[in-house]
Design an enzyme around this catalytic site. Structure first.
Site, PDB file in Angstrom:
ATOM      1  N   ASP A  20       9.754  -1.279  97.572  1.00  0.00           N
ATOM      2  CA  ASP A  20       9.074  -2.158  96.443  1.00  0.00           C
ATOM      3  C   ASP A  20       8.018  -1.192  95.500  1.00  0.00           C
ATOM      4  OD1 ASP A  20       8.615  -4.256  94.876  1.00  0.00           O
ATOM      5  OD2 ASP A  20       7.188  -5.150  96.178  1.00  0.00           O
ATOM      6  N   HIS A  37      12.917   2.835  88.320  1.00  0.00           N
ATOM      7  CA  HIS A  37      14.315   2.500  89.309  1.00  0.00           C
ATOM      8  C   HIS A  37      14.992   3.754  89.348  1.00  0.00           C
ATOM      9  CE1 HIS A  37      13.407  -1.734  89.459  1.00  0.00           C
ATOM     10  NE2 HIS A  37      13.735  -2.134  88.136  1.00  0.00           N
ATOM     11  N   ASN A  68      16.741 -11.366  93.162  1.00  0.00           N
ATOM     12  CA  ASN A  68      16.623 -10.554  92.145  1.00  0.00           C
ATOM     13  C   ASN A  68      17.424 -10.840  90.845  1.00  0.00           C
ATOM     14  OD1 ASN A  68      15.893  -7.629  94.292  1.00  0.00           O
ATOM     15  ND2 ASN A  68      14.610  -8.957  93.080  1.00  0.00           N
ATOM     16  N   LEU A 186       7.745 -10.478 103.419  1.00  0.00           N
ATOM     17  CA  LEU A 186       9.042  -9.998 104.070  1.00  0.00           C
ATOM     18  C   LEU A 186      10.363 -10.474 102.802  1.00  0.00           C
ATOM     19  CD1 LEU A 186       9.434 -11.158 107.798  1.00  0.00           C
ATOM     20  CD2 LEU A 186       9.074  -9.002 106.849  1.00  0.00           C
ATOM     21  N   GLU A 198       8.298  -3.584 114.874  1.00  0.00           N
ATOM     22  CA  GLU A 198       7.377  -3.448 114.547  1.00  0.00           C
ATOM     23  C   GLU A 198       7.069  -3.427 112.983  1.00  0.00           C
ATOM     24  OE1 GLU A 198       4.604  -2.984 116.547  1.00  0.00           O
ATOM     25  OE2 GLU A 198       5.842  -3.546 118.299  1.00  0.00           O
TER      26      GLU A 198
HETATM   27  C1  IPE Z   1      12.208  -7.150  97.388  1.00  0.00           C
HETATM   28  O1  IPE Z   1      11.211  -6.734  96.567  1.00  0.00           O
HETATM   29  C2  IPE Z   1      13.443  -6.938  97.044  1.00  0.00           C
HETATM   30  C3  IPE Z   1      13.793  -5.421  96.810  1.00  0.00           C
HETATM   31  C4  IPE Z   1      13.075  -4.512  97.298  1.00  0.00           C
HETATM   32  C5  IPE Z   1      15.184  -5.082  96.631  1.00  0.00           C
HETATM   33  P1  IPE Z   1      10.630  -7.985  95.135  1.00  0.00           P
HETATM   34  O2  IPE Z   1       9.864  -7.287  94.432  1.00  0.00           O
HETATM   35  O3  IPE Z   1      11.940  -8.511  94.759  1.00  0.00           O
HETATM   36  O4  IPE Z   1       9.932  -8.876  96.070  1.00  0.00           O
HETATM   37  P2  IPE Z   1       8.671 -10.079  95.597  1.00  0.00           P
HETATM   38  O5  IPE Z   1       9.403 -10.723  94.474  1.00  0.00           O
HETATM   39  O6  IPE Z   1       7.636  -9.221  95.165  1.00  0.00           O
HETATM   40  O7  IPE Z   1       8.590 -10.956  96.729  1.00  0.00           O
HETATM   41  C1  IPE Z   2      11.690  -2.665  93.754  1.00  0.00           C
HETATM   42  O1  IPE Z   2      10.737  -2.482  92.724  1.00  0.00           O
HETATM   43  C2  IPE Z   2      13.297  -2.706  93.172  1.00  0.00           C
HETATM   44  C3  IPE Z   2      13.869  -3.824  93.196  1.00  0.00           C
HETATM   45  C4  IPE Z   2      13.464  -4.858  93.669  1.00  0.00           C
HETATM   46  C5  IPE Z   2      15.004  -3.753  92.736  1.00  0.00           C
HETATM   47  P1  IPE Z   2      10.255  -3.554  91.774  1.00  0.00           P
HETATM   48  O2  IPE Z   2      10.996  -3.595  90.513  1.00  0.00           O
HETATM   49  O3  IPE Z   2      10.150  -4.906  92.357  1.00  0.00           O
HETATM   50  O4  IPE Z   2       9.042  -2.973  91.358  1.00  0.00           O
HETATM   51  P2  IPE Z   2       7.417  -3.961  91.228  1.00  0.00           P
HETATM   52  O5  IPE Z   2       7.373  -4.551  92.538  1.00  0.00           O
HETATM   53  O6  IPE Z   2       7.517  -4.763  89.923  1.00  0.00           O
HETATM   54  O7  IPE Z   2       6.426  -2.859  91.045  1.00  0.00           O
HETATM   55 MG    MG Z   3       8.633  -5.919  93.561  1.00  0.00          MG
END
Ligand code: IPE
Ligand code: IPE
Ligand code: MG
Length: 231
Positions: A20, A37, A68, A186, A198
């Site tokens: 993330d 990304h 997503n 999670l 863990e």
């Molecule tokens: C979780 O991250 C999904 C992935 C890392 C693929 P998100 O960025 O989608 O999660 P939330 O929305 O912050 O909970």
């Molecule tokens: C994780 O990074 C990648 C995916 C969920 C696909 P994010 O795109 O969720 O990045 P933040 O959380 O907005 O910084």
């Molecule tokens: Mg995210």
């Protein structure tokens, strides 16, 4: 079980990561989200290369959740195009490096060309011994519902019968879950499998996550005492 024996067996075999923070990484650098990304994919590549020396049997990566799809179409397209490029460029390296690809989640709902690419990659890596499990269109509640339905169709619904039908069936038990970017949740990832895993939450944003960060989390894991409800 004594503390000593719990510690003695505390080498992680299966690590899962919620990758993330790509968006925030890009924002901090005044770059487009897509660049975050893209750098995230580079972090994946470096990590996969480092896993063998660390002695892991299985690395599971959360790449795209079933939630997503709620993101703007342009971002979803960027992510899907990165996936296409990643499989194409890295498949030969997986084959050469004894990596066995596994997909968890409802990947068949992705675009038909991606499904075909993934199935080709699954076949070409089927002889590999170190597992790279990638969660695509994955949602743990959906996974558990699907598994429970299968278990019910077959007869008795028990923890064992559900587990046999989870997407992760056949993978080693999850030892360690890592989430980057400072969020402590999670997000519908491996809810069942986390029962006694863990957990390590780090502030590092995913594109900045290196094999050294993974090693630190493994060292942290090795010092923990797993009790599984016993004493
Ligand atoms: C979780 O991250 C999904 C992935 C890392 C693929 P998100 O960025 O989608 O999660 P939330 O929305 O912050 O909970
Ligand atoms: C994780 O990074 C990648 C995916 C969920 C696909 P994010 O795109 O969720 O990045 P933040 O959380 O907005 O910084
Ligand atoms: Mg995210």
């Amino acid at each position: 079980m004594s503390t000593e024996s719990n510690r003695a067996r505390s080498k992680a075999r299966h690590v899962a990561i919620i990758m993330d923070g790509n968006g925030r990484w890009a924002k901090r650098k005044h770059l487009p989200r897509a660049m975050g990304h893209q750098r995230g994919v580079e972090a994946v590549r470096k990590l996969v290369r480092a896993v063998e020396p660390m002695g892991l049997d299985c690395l599971t990566l959360y790449a795209f959740s079933s939630e997503n799809w709620k993101r703007p179409e342009e971002e979803v397209d960027d992510l899907m195009n990165l996936l296409r490029k990643f499989i194409k460029s890295d498949l030969p390296e997986f084959v050469a490096n004894d990596v066995r690809l596994k997909i968890i989640g409802d990947y068949k709902a992705l675009a038909p060309d991606i499904v075909a690419q993934l199935e080709d990659a699954l076949e070409k890596t089927s002889q590999g011994s170190r597992i790279l499990a990638v969660a695509l269109n994955y949602g743990s509640q959906d996974e558990i519902v699907r598994a429970a339905r299968h278990a019910a169709d077959e007869g008795e619904v028990t923890a064992d019968s559900i587990e046999r039908h989870l997407d992760t069936a056949g993978l080693p038990p999850l030892d360690l879950l890592i989430r980057t970017s400072g969020e402590v949740r999670l997000s519908n990832f491996l809810l069942w499998q986390c029962a006694y895993a863990e957990m390590v939450f780090v502030d590092t944003l995913w594109p900045d996550f290196t094999p050294e960060h993974l090693q630190q989390a493994l060292d942290d894991f090795a010092s923990r005492e797993r009790r599984y409800g016993g004493r």
